[in-house]
Design an enzyme around this catalytic site. Structure first.
Site, PDB file in Angstrom:
ATOM      1  N   TYR A 196      37.710  46.573  37.520  1.00  0.00           N
ATOM      2  CA  TYR A 196      37.754  45.814  36.272  1.00  0.00           C
ATOM      3  C   TYR A 196      37.172  46.620  35.109  1.00  0.00           C
ATOM      4  O   TYR A 196      37.782  46.747  34.041  1.00  0.00           O
ATOM      5  CB  TYR A 196      36.987  44.507  36.453  1.00  0.00           C
ATOM      6  CG  TYR A 196      36.918  43.655  35.203  1.00  0.00           C
ATOM      7  CD1 TYR A 196      37.979  42.843  34.831  1.00  0.00           C
ATOM      8  CD2 TYR A 196      35.781  43.655  34.394  1.00  0.00           C
ATOM      9  CE1 TYR A 196      37.925  42.056  33.697  1.00  0.00           C
ATOM     10  CE2 TYR A 196      35.713  42.875  33.247  1.00  0.00           C
ATOM     11  CZ  TYR A 196      36.787  42.072  32.905  1.00  0.00           C
ATOM     12  OH  TYR A 196      36.727  41.309  31.778  1.00  0.00           O
ATOM     13  N   SER A 251      36.112  44.213  26.771  1.00  0.00           N
ATOM     14  CA  SER A 251      34.979  43.572  27.428  1.00  0.00           C
ATOM     15  C   SER A 251      33.712  44.367  27.169  1.00  0.00           C
ATOM     16  O   SER A 251      33.761  45.587  26.923  1.00  0.00           O
ATOM     17  CB  SER A 251      35.231  43.477  28.933  1.00  0.00           C
ATOM     18  OG  SER A 251      34.064  43.088  29.639  1.00  0.00           O
TER      19      SER A 251
END
Length: 699
Positions: free
Chosen positions: A589, A576
C-alpha cells in the site's frame, strides 16, 4: 382579423370565488391545466409560454371583493408550475394601465409598472407577457409555443394558412415583439371577433382563451392538434429535400465514437468566451435534417420563436463535411468554421446594435451540428445545455412543418437582435444568482460510490460542477448520482481503472454526458495490510494495478481531453500520509501511494504548459464511511495497533497534533479548494489532511 390599436375592452370575466381557506379554485384549476399542458412537449417547450386565470378574492385591507389575475411568472416552467410560481396582480390597476400607456416605443416601461399592480406578498415576478393575459377579456388564457403552431406562424403565407386551416375560429396576428402592445392587439381581436377562440402569433406561437379552465385548455389543444393534423395531411413528404449523398447517419456505435472524439474540440471552441457545459443528441430528427439537401439553407435562416433563439442563438454552426469525414479533417474544418462564425456574429451585432444596446455577450455558437453524428448544445450548466438542444429540435420540427406547407420564413434579423439584446432580457440575466465556484466544470471521480470519493463528488456537485461517479459498483455509483440530482448534475458509471479500454470508456462517457472534462480525481483504491514476508506477488500487483497503474491510465486518458479542449484543468491524486511516512506491515500500500505522489510531481511538470494543474492530497486515518476500512483494512490496522476496530478512528485522532478525527468531508474540502480559482497558480502541491502527523510533514 388582426388588431393593432391602442384600445382594449376592460377584462371583466373572472373565474371562481374566494375559498374559506386554502388555494383559490381558479388557481387550483390553473396549476392543473398548466402542468398537463407543460408535460407534453408538443404543446410548448421547457419554460416556454404562460397561462393565467382571473378570479375574485377579498381584499384583506378593505374587506371588499377584488378581481385578481394569477399568471405564470417570469422564468417558470408550465410542466412543474406551482402556486409559488405565479404572479398575482389586481385587475383594476392593470386595466388602468391602458390609460397611461405611452405607446409602443416606450412599452418596456410598463413592465416596471406591473410591480405596482401586485397583490400581497411573495409570488413570482410578472413576465413580459402579463399584459396579454390581463387585458384579454377571458377568465382563462393560454400562451404556448407548439411546434405545429409555430410552423404555421413562420410559414411565408402564414396568414392565408391560418384562415384556411382554422376559419374564423383563430385569428392571425402579425409579428410583434412580446409586450404591452401585443396584449392590446390580442384583446382587440377577442373583442371584435366573438367567434374566435385564439390566435396564431406571427413568428412566435399561439394564444387561446376560455370562460373556464377546461374550455381554455380544450381550445389550446384544438389549435395545436388541428395544425398538426393539417400539416400531416397536406404537407410534402420530403420537406427538407432529397437526401444529400454522403450525409446519412452513421451507425450508432460509429456516431458515439465520433462524437466522443470531437466533443473536446467542440466544447473548447464553444467556450472561447466563457466556459460552457455540453449536451449531445443524436435524435433521429436531427440526423434526418442534416442528411437532407436543404439543411444548409434552413440552418442559415436560424430560429424564429423568441424562446428558441434566446437559447440557441440566432443560428447554429454546421460542419460542412460528409458523415464519413475523418476526425482529423472534421476538427480542422470546425476550427475554421468557428473563426468564421465568430466574425459573422460580431458583424450581426454591429449591424443591429444601437447606442444603448447591451454589450455583446459572446460570439461562440450554442448549437453545433455534425452530419451523420448529431447535435452538440451548450449552456452555463447541463440543464441549460440540454434545453438548448431541445429548443433546436423544436426549431427543426417547426422548419419541417413550415417547409411542408410553404416556405420557412422566420422573423428578420433586426427583430431577432431586438429580442436577444432586449434591455428587459439583460435585466433578467443580471438577476441571476452569482455562479458557484465550480460552475460549468465537469469532474470525473473514481471510486466515488463511497467514502472519500463520494464526499468529493458531493462537494463538487454542491459547488456547481457536473460529476461523473465512476466505481466498480455500478448500482452504488448510479445511486450516488441520483442523490446528487440525477443526469443534469451527475451520472453513475462502472469503471475498472486497471483496464485501459474501460478507463477510455469512462472518459468517453463523461464527454458524451457533459461535453468535455475539466477535473479528474484519482481516488479509486484498495489496501492490503501485510508484513513483507506475507505479501505475495499477487498482492503487490493488485495494489499497484489499482492505484499506481489505475491513476496513470485515468490521467493519461483525461489529459488527452484536457489538452484538446485547451481550457486548462485539474488532476487530483488522493495519495496518503503513507506516501512519505514509513509504517509497519504496509509495504504494498505505502509503496503504491509513494508512486502516486511522484506521479503528481511528474505530471505537474509535464502538463503545466497546457494550463493543467496537478496536485495531491495526503489523508490519514479516514475511517468513517471508508470502503477500504470497511473491507477489512480497518480490522487489520486495528490489530497492528492493538486497539478495537470501532475505536480505530479515535486512536488515529489521538496520535495527531490537533487530536481530531479526519472525515471524508475534510478531504473533500481540500479537493474543492485545490481545484478552485483561489489556487489557480498552484501545481505540484501535496496537502496533508491528517489532523497533524509530524512524522509525515513534507520536507
Amino acid at each position: 382579423m388582426t388588431g393593432t390599436t391602442n384600445t382594449a375592452a376592460a377584462p371583466a370575466n373572472v373565474s371562481g370565488v374566494e375559498p374559506a381557506n386554502g388555494t383559490h379554485p381558479a388557481v387550483a384549476d390553473l396549476i392543473a391545466r398548466s402542468n398537463r399542458l407543460g408535460a407534453d412537449k408538443r404543446n410548448t417547450n421547457y419554460a416556454g409560454g404562460n397561462t393565467s386565470a382571473k378570479g375574485t378574492a377579498t381584499d384583506p385591507v378593505t374587506g371588499e371583493p377584488v378581481e385578481l389575475l394569477w399568471v405564470k411568472g417570469s422564468g417558470g416552467d408550465l410542466g412543474t408550475l406551482a402556486e409559488s410560481g405565479l404572479a398575482v396582480l389586481r385587475l383594476d390597476r392593470m386595466r388602468a394601465m391602458v390609460n397611461t400607456y405611452p405607446g409602443v416605443e416606450r412599452e418596456d416601461e410598463m413592465v416596471a409598472a406591473f410591480d405596482y399592480c401586485l397583490h400581497g406578498k411573495g409570488g413570482a415576478a410578472p413576465s413580459i407577457d402579463t399584459a396579454m393575459h390581463g387585458l384579454v377579456d377571458a377568465a382563462h388564457v393560454d400562451h404556448l409555443h407548439p411546434d405545429s403552431g409555430i410552423a404555421i406562424a413562420t410559414a411565408a403565407d402564414g396568414e392565408a394558412l391560418t384562415a384556411k386551416i382554422f376559419g374564423s375560429k383563430v385569428a392571425w396576428v402579425p409579428w410583434r415583439r412580446p409586450g404591452f402592445q401585443l396584449g392590446l392587439d390580442i384583446a382587440a381581436i377577442k373583442e371584435n371577433n366573438p367567434e374566435a377562440i385564439g390566435t396564431i402569433l406571427g413568428g412566435h406561437g399561439i394564444t387561446a382563451w376560455g370562460d373556464t379552465s377546461e374550455e381554455a385548455e380544450a381550445n389550446s389543444l384544438w389549435i395545436i392538434e388541428t395544425a398538426e393534423a393539417y400539416i400531416n395531411a397536406h404537407g410534402r413528404t420530403r420537406p427538407f429535400g432529397a437526401e444529400l449523398p454522403g450525409y446519412a447517419a452513421l451507425s450508432d456505435a460509429e456516431r458515439k465514437a465520433k462524437a466522443a472524439a470531437l466533443a473536446p474540440t467542440i466544447r473548447g471552441l464553444a467556450s472561447t468566451d466563457k466556459a460552457a457545459v455540453g449536451h449531445f443528441s443524436d435524435d433521429s430528427a436531427v440526423l434526418e435534417f442534416l442528411a437532407s439537401v436543404e439543411h444548409p439553407r434552413l440552418g442559415a435562416l436560424g430560429t424564429s420563436c423568441p424562446d428558441h433563439f434566446l437559447r440557441t442563438k440566432v443560428k447554429p454552426l454546421i460542419l460542412d463535411l460528409p458523415a464519413d469525414a475523418s476526425v482529423e479533417a472534421s476538427i480542422a474544418r470546425l476550427k475554421e468554421l468557428h473563426t468564421e462564425y465568430r466574425t459573422d456574429y460580431a458583424a450581426y451585432y454591429q449591424r443591429n446594435a444601437v447606442a444603448d444596446s447591451p454589450a455583446m455577450r459572446g460570439a461562440d455558437p450554442a448549437i453545433v451540428l455534425i452530419p451523420g453524428v448529431g447535435m452538440f448544445s451548450y449552456g452555463a450548466n447541463k440543464q441549460t445545455a440540454r434545453v438548448a438542444g431541445e429548443f433546436y429540435l423544436n426549431a427543426i420540427n417547426v422548419m419541417r412543418g413550415a417547409e411542408s406547407l410553404s416556405t420557412y420564413a422566420p422573423i428578420d434579423e433586426a427583430e431577432k437582435f431586438r429580442i436577444e439584446y432586449w434591455a428587459l432580457e439583460e435585466a433578467k440575466l443580471a438577476r441571476l444568482p452569482k455562479a458557484k465556484s465550480h460552475a460549468s466544470r465537469i469532474a470525473l471521480v473514481t471510486g466515488a460510490a463511497s467514502g472519500i470519493g463520494k464526499a468529493i463528488a458531493t462537494r463538487l456537485a454542491a459547488e456547481g460542477a457536473c460529476v461523473v461517479i465512476a466505481d466498480l459498483n455500478l448500482d452504488a455509483a448510479q445511486a450516488v448520482a441520483q442523490e446528487l440530482g440525477g443526469p443534469d448534475v451527475a451520472i453513475g458509471i462502472r469503471a475498472d481503472v486497471t483496464d485501459e479500454s474501460a478507463v477510455q470508456g469512462a472518459v468517453d462517457a463523461a464527454v458524451l454526458a457533459f461535453g468535455g472534462l475539466d477535473l479528474v480525481v484519482n481516488n479509486a483504491g484498495l489496501s492490503i495490510s501485510k508484513p513483507l514476508l506475507e505479501t505475495s506477488e499477487k498482492d503487490w500487483d493488485l495494489q499497484h494495478n489499482v492505484m499506481a497503474k489505475g491513476s496513470f491510465l485515468v490521467s493519461k486518458a483525461a489529459a488527452k481531453v484536457l489538452i484538446e479542449q485547451d481550457m486548462g484543468g485539474d488532476i487530483i491524486y488522493i495519495s496518503s500520509k503513507n506516501s512519505v511516512f514509513a509504517g509497519p506491515n504496509n509495504i504494498a500500500y505505502s509503496a503504491t501511494k509513494a508512486d502516486q505522489a511522484h506521479q503528481v510531481r511528474l505530471l505537474a511538470a509535464e502538463l503545466g504548459e497546457y494550463g493543467v494543474r496537478v496536485n495531491g492530497i495526503n489523508p490519514d486515518g479516514v475511517v468513517r464511511g471508508s470502503g477500504i476500512f470497511a473491507g477489512g483494512w480497518g480490522a487489520k490496522r486495528a490489530a497492528v495497533y492493538g486497539v478495537d476496530e470501532e475505536k480505530l478512528g479515535e486512536y488515529y485522532a489521538q496520535r495527531t497534533l490537533l487530536k481530531r478525527e479526519v472525515l471524508p468531508e475534510n478531504v473533500a474540502n481540500a479537493a474543492a479548494v485545490l481545484t478552485s480559482a483561489e489556487l489557480s497558480h498552484t501545481t505540484g502541491l501535496h496537502i496533508p489532511v491528517d489532523a497533524g502527523v509530524a512524522a509525515a510533514f513534507l520536507r
